[in-house]
Structure formats: C-alpha cells, structure tokens
Design an enzyme around this catalytic site. Structure first.
Site, PDB file in Angstrom:
ATOM      1  CG  HIS A 234      19.710  74.676 141.183  1.00 28.97           C
ATOM      2  ND1 HIS A 234      21.142  75.101 141.148  1.00 28.97           N
ATOM      3  CD2 HIS A 234      19.171  75.605 140.406  1.00 28.97           C
ATOM      4  CE1 HIS A 234      21.059  76.187 140.506  1.00 28.97           C
ATOM      5  NE2 HIS A 234      19.945  76.310 139.896  1.00 28.97           N
TER       6      HIS A 234
ATOM      7  CG  HIS B 132      15.155  77.074 142.901  1.00 31.11           C
ATOM      8  ND1 HIS B 132      15.106  78.494 142.507  1.00 31.11           N
ATOM      9  CD2 HIS B 132      15.196  76.624 141.863  1.00 31.11           C
ATOM     10  CE1 HIS B 132      15.361  78.937 141.421  1.00 31.11           C
ATOM     11  NE2 HIS B 132      15.376  77.695 140.749  1.00 31.11           N
TER      12      HIS B 132
ATOM     13  CG  HIS C 133      12.352  75.286 136.908  1.00 32.93           C
ATOM     14  ND1 HIS C 133      11.693  75.519 138.228  1.00 32.93           N
ATOM     15  CD2 HIS C 133      13.665  76.019 136.993  1.00 32.93           C
ATOM     16  CE1 HIS C 133      12.554  76.055 139.088  1.00 32.93           C
ATOM     17  NE2 HIS C 133      13.667  76.660 138.246  1.00 32.93           N
ATOM     18  CG  ASP C 134      16.135  74.436 138.262  1.00 31.39           C
ATOM     19  OD1 ASP C 134      16.757  74.067 137.032  1.00 31.39           O
ATOM     20  OD2 ASP C 134      16.171  75.467 138.879  1.00 31.39           O
TER      21      ASP C 134
ATOM     22  CG  ASP D 182      15.087  79.745 136.862  1.00 26.09           C
ATOM     23  OD1 ASP D 182      15.236  79.114 137.712  1.00 26.09           O
ATOM     24  OD2 ASP D 182      15.910  79.341 135.976  1.00 26.09           O
TER      25      ASP D 182
END
Length: 507
Positions: free
Chosen positions: A215, A219, A255-256, A365
């Site tokens: 993560h 990524h 998103h992360d 994802d």
C-alpha cells in the site's frame, strides 16, 4: 554526474517566475553531504517542498512546489492512547525495528533547504569551475524520454508500473496522474492552477508510506492506470462526463492515502483512535477519504469553485473511496449483479454512472491477479509480505495473529488462490458481463493462467514437503485449505450488514 528532471509546471524553455523562486523555491541537499554543513532540525520538520538534491542518489533532481507544512513524527497523540500497552505503536517505527524499513527512512537521507534556485546556480558554477557562458543543460533526457514513450501506451493493460516508477525516479503517481488529467483536458476545463495541482500531487505521493511493501504510491499509480483503462472502455467512454473522469482519477490516486500498512481488524483490536473515530466501520477507507479532502483544502485546488460544488465533489469522492472497502464486497457485487440481471443500468443517469465508477474503482483496486504473470507475481509477493509484517507486529506485541498474516502457516500461493477464487473471480466475471470487451476477456484469461501458475508452484512445494515429512504434509495441506476458506469468507462477508458511515453517498 547524470541528473534527471521532471516538472511539467515549469518548462526549461521558459524563465522561472520570480514569485515562485522567492516564495517556494529553494535548494536542499542530503544531510550526508558535508559541503554545506549540518541541517537545522526546525527546518526539517517545517519545510518540505522545493528543489531537493539527494547526494546519495546522484541520478535525481527533484523539483517540487510546496508551501510550509508541519508534520508530527509521532504515530499516536498522547491523548489518543488508552490503557493498553500496545496502543502507542508507531507502525513506521515498528517496521524499521523489524528490519523492513525503507532506505528513505535513514536519517542520512533527510534533506534540508539552504539556497534559492538562482543562488544555487550561481554558487554551483563557482564551486565546480563551470564557465558562466556555458548553457545550463543539466537534465538527462534518457530517463524522461523513456517515461514519455511509456505514457504514449498508458492505456495498454500490460503497462509496467514498476519500470515506469524507476524511469520517473519514484514519481510514478505524480507523473501519471498529471499526464492523464492533462490528456483529458481537465486542467484547462476546470481551470486548475498548475502550481496548486502539482503541489497537491506531490503531497498525495508523499502521504503514501514508502515503507509499505504494497500500500504505497506505486500501488496508487497502478490503480490509477487501471482506472484509466476501464474508463476507456466503449460503454464508459461514451457516457462519462468530464466531471466523472476527474472524480474517478482523483479517487484512484488517493484511495489508499496514508495507509498504515495494517488492516482494519488490527486497528479495531488495538483500539486505535481511527477505529473509535469511525465506529469500527470502513475505518481505513474513511481515513483515506478525509486525508484526500484535507489535501484538497490545504492546497486550495478547487478553491475557485463555488462552495456548494466543492462540498459535493468531496462527498462523491468519499463515496468512490468508501466503495473499495473489501468487507462490503458482497453488498456492491449483489447490487451490480441485480442491475445486470434486470438490464436496467442507464448510463445517462448520473447515479448509475456513479455506481459504475464505484465498481470500476473496486476492479482497479484488486486487479493485480488479472495482470500478466510477471507483474501479478510481483504484486502478490508484495501484498503477502505486508500481511506477514503485520503478523510479525502482532507476535511481537503478544496479539492474536490475523489468519493470513502468519508467515509460518501461509504461502504466497495459497493466499492468492483463495483471493482469486472467492474475491476476484466473482467480481471480474460480473464486470465482463457489463463490459464484454477484449480487455475483460484478457483480464479473465490472465487470472486463469495466474491461478494455474500459483497452483503449480504450490504442487511443487507440496511435493518437496511430502518428501521431507511424508507423515505430516497431508494434514498441513488440509488445515491450510480450511483456514483459507474461513479467512476468505470472513474477509468478504464479515461486515456486510454495517451501516455506511456518515458522509458517504449511496448512488
């Protein structure tokens, strides 16, 4: 010395604006350099942006446009700790103690600001004996040229994000996202300030933890590239508005954001303040969303838009990011399957387009099993190593080890086969029903081949184990299969009935 330079904001053929130099530009050297003395610790904590030169890596010259930001180096604030002894864990520190920290965490690699850009150019000529009349051609075009060639094929499913990250000196997320926003004409259409946009992207990339095996910013760049591939599919390309595309790319890139490298159950069982804040529901996804909103507001990227439009954009950005919560996989998959069975998806409807963007982001994802084997295998090893690092932390602090995080009882192969079987295959089968294209069939084909490859590797390992311990190999394999089935069922359905956190929006 070869130096690599990237800054779409300030091309070489244009003079650097004086206000940029005076307000944001500065030069920074690695603290391992003895040429300019030791850094001021106050500067290290308060100044982050500018031109930075790391003498331990003499192939990179990074130019960043940032204002002053103060960041705490403490993992948990004192008032947020509870009585449990392991609640003050700083994940980054623990990773480093376990020997898994990245080289960038070495104090010798920290940078500090010393000179303005113009002062640096002048002093470097004097110090290096370069005549003033020689043009300043300090950039190595080899790497930037190869990166530009790769961007010409950014829509290819076999895009190698690891190679692209190397060619951009670790700036794959910044470079890729900026390129896509510019390619769609969104910078001009939404009148985005170039300096604010560049500053926002740099902050986003820096807020990903580089010491996370999986993560991290690479990524995020990979998910952004996959999201672009999906938005290029005929059904979406004909229907998505510029607003939808902007939201989709921003959601993929963020998103992360600020992912700690551990999962939600770990945060809940350690009574982490984020788990309390978000009531044990979509804890990480809520944090990613709020972190993205914080950077948008800090940089003022959309400050020129009406307040109502900004708030609406933030809510819809959150709705997309929250859809990536794997614990709610069955909810979204059931809705998607119902729409497809009833054939009632209408992409001229804004809420239906938003739902398809949610499904596209979910696919992006977890698309690693659908990549070519050379890429998929790397991602599988990285995500498994992150699981195992969490397991090492749990063992160190006498916590119950999470099912897939025990490196003694799991392998990359059995984790990946279980993930493909129970999570990835059902999702991508429905996506292929929605968008039956060459890309969809390619993804399913790669996943089948990758699953078979992991099965072959597992068989080889089993054969070796049987030769070594014939009496226990069968029992271990049965126990491993049972654990894998239980873990996957828990991961995909454990919290499906939980309420969506306030601020998210069901379309």
């Amino acid at each position: 010395m070869e130096v690599c330079y990237q800054l779409p904001v300030l091309p070489l053929d244009r003079p650097v604006p004086k206000h940029v130099l005076s307000r944001r530009g500065a030069i920074s050297f690695s603290s391992s350099s003895s040429l300019f003395g030791a850094p001021d610790p106050r500067q290290l904590s308060q100044r982050r942006g500018a031109i930075s030169y790391d003498s331990s890596d003499q192939t990179a010259l990074y130019i960043r446009m940032l204002d002053v930001r103060v960041r705490s180096q403490v993992g948990f604030e004192p008032e947020r700790r509870s009585s449990h002894p392991y609640l003050c864990i700083d994940f980054r520190t623990l990773h480093a103690r376990l020997g898994c920290g990245s080289p960038s965490s070495d104090p010798e690699r920290r940078v500090h600001r010393l000179l303005s850009f113009q002062r640096y150019l002048h002093s470097s000529r004097l110090l290096r004996g370069v005549p003033q009349q020689i043009p300043l051609h300090i950039l190595d075009e080899d790497y930037t040229g190869q990166a530009r060639c790769m961007l010409e094929k950014v829509g290819n499913w076999n895009f190698d994000i690891f190679l692209f990250d190397r060619l951009t000196n670790g700036n794959s997320l910044i470079t890729l996202t900026f390129h896509l926003l510019n390619q769609y004409g969104l910078v001009e259409l939404f009148q985005l300030d170039m300096v604010k946009l560049w500053r926002f992207l740099v902050m986003v990339q820096e807020d990903y933890h580089s010491n996370n095996p999986y993560h991290n910013a690479v990524h995020a760049a990979d998910v952004t590239q996959a999201m672009y591939c999906y938005m290029q599919e005929p059904m979406l390309a004909r229907s998505l508005t510029s607003y939808d595309i902007l939201l989709g790319l921003l959601a993929a890139a963020t998103h992360d954001l600020d992912h700690p490298g551990v999962n939600q159950p770990f945060l809940i069982k350690t009574d982490h303040y984020l788990a309390t804040l978000y009531r044990n529901t979509s804890v990480l996804e809520n944090h990613h969303w709020k972190s993205a909103v914080g950077l948008l507001r800090e940089t003022g990227l959309f400050s020129h838009l009406p307040a109502e439009d900004r708030l609406s954009m933030e809510r819809e950005l959150g709705s997309l990011i929250l859809a990536t919560d794997i614990s709610r996989q069955n909810d979204y998959l059931s809705r998607f399957r119902l729409h497809l069975n009833q054939e009632n998806l209408c992409l001229s409807n804004a809420s239906h387009r938003h739902f398809i963007l949610q499904m596209a982001l979910k696919c992006a994802d977890i698309c690693n099993p659908c990549r070519p084997w050379e890429l998929s295998k790397q991602w599988s090893e990285k995500v498994t190593e992150e699981f195992f690092k969490q397991g090492d932390i749990e063992k160190k602090h006498k916590l119950e080890v999470s099912p897939v995080c025990n490196r003694e009882n799991n392998t990359v192969g059995n984790i990946q086969i279980g993930f493909m079987t129970y999570v990835a295959e059902p999702l991508f089968a429905e996506w292929a029903r929605f968008s039956d294209t060459r890309l969809s069939q390619t993804m399913l084909g790669h996943m089948g081949l990758n699953k078979a490859s992991w099965g072959g590797l597992q068989q080889e390992q089993t054969t070796v184990s049987e030769e070594a311990e014939p009496s226990t190999a069968g029992t271990d394999a049965e126990d491993g299969a049972a654990r894998r089935n239980d873990n996957t069922a828990t991961a995909t359905g454990g919290t499906s009935s939980k309420e969506i956190p306030q601020g998210s929006r069901e379309s």
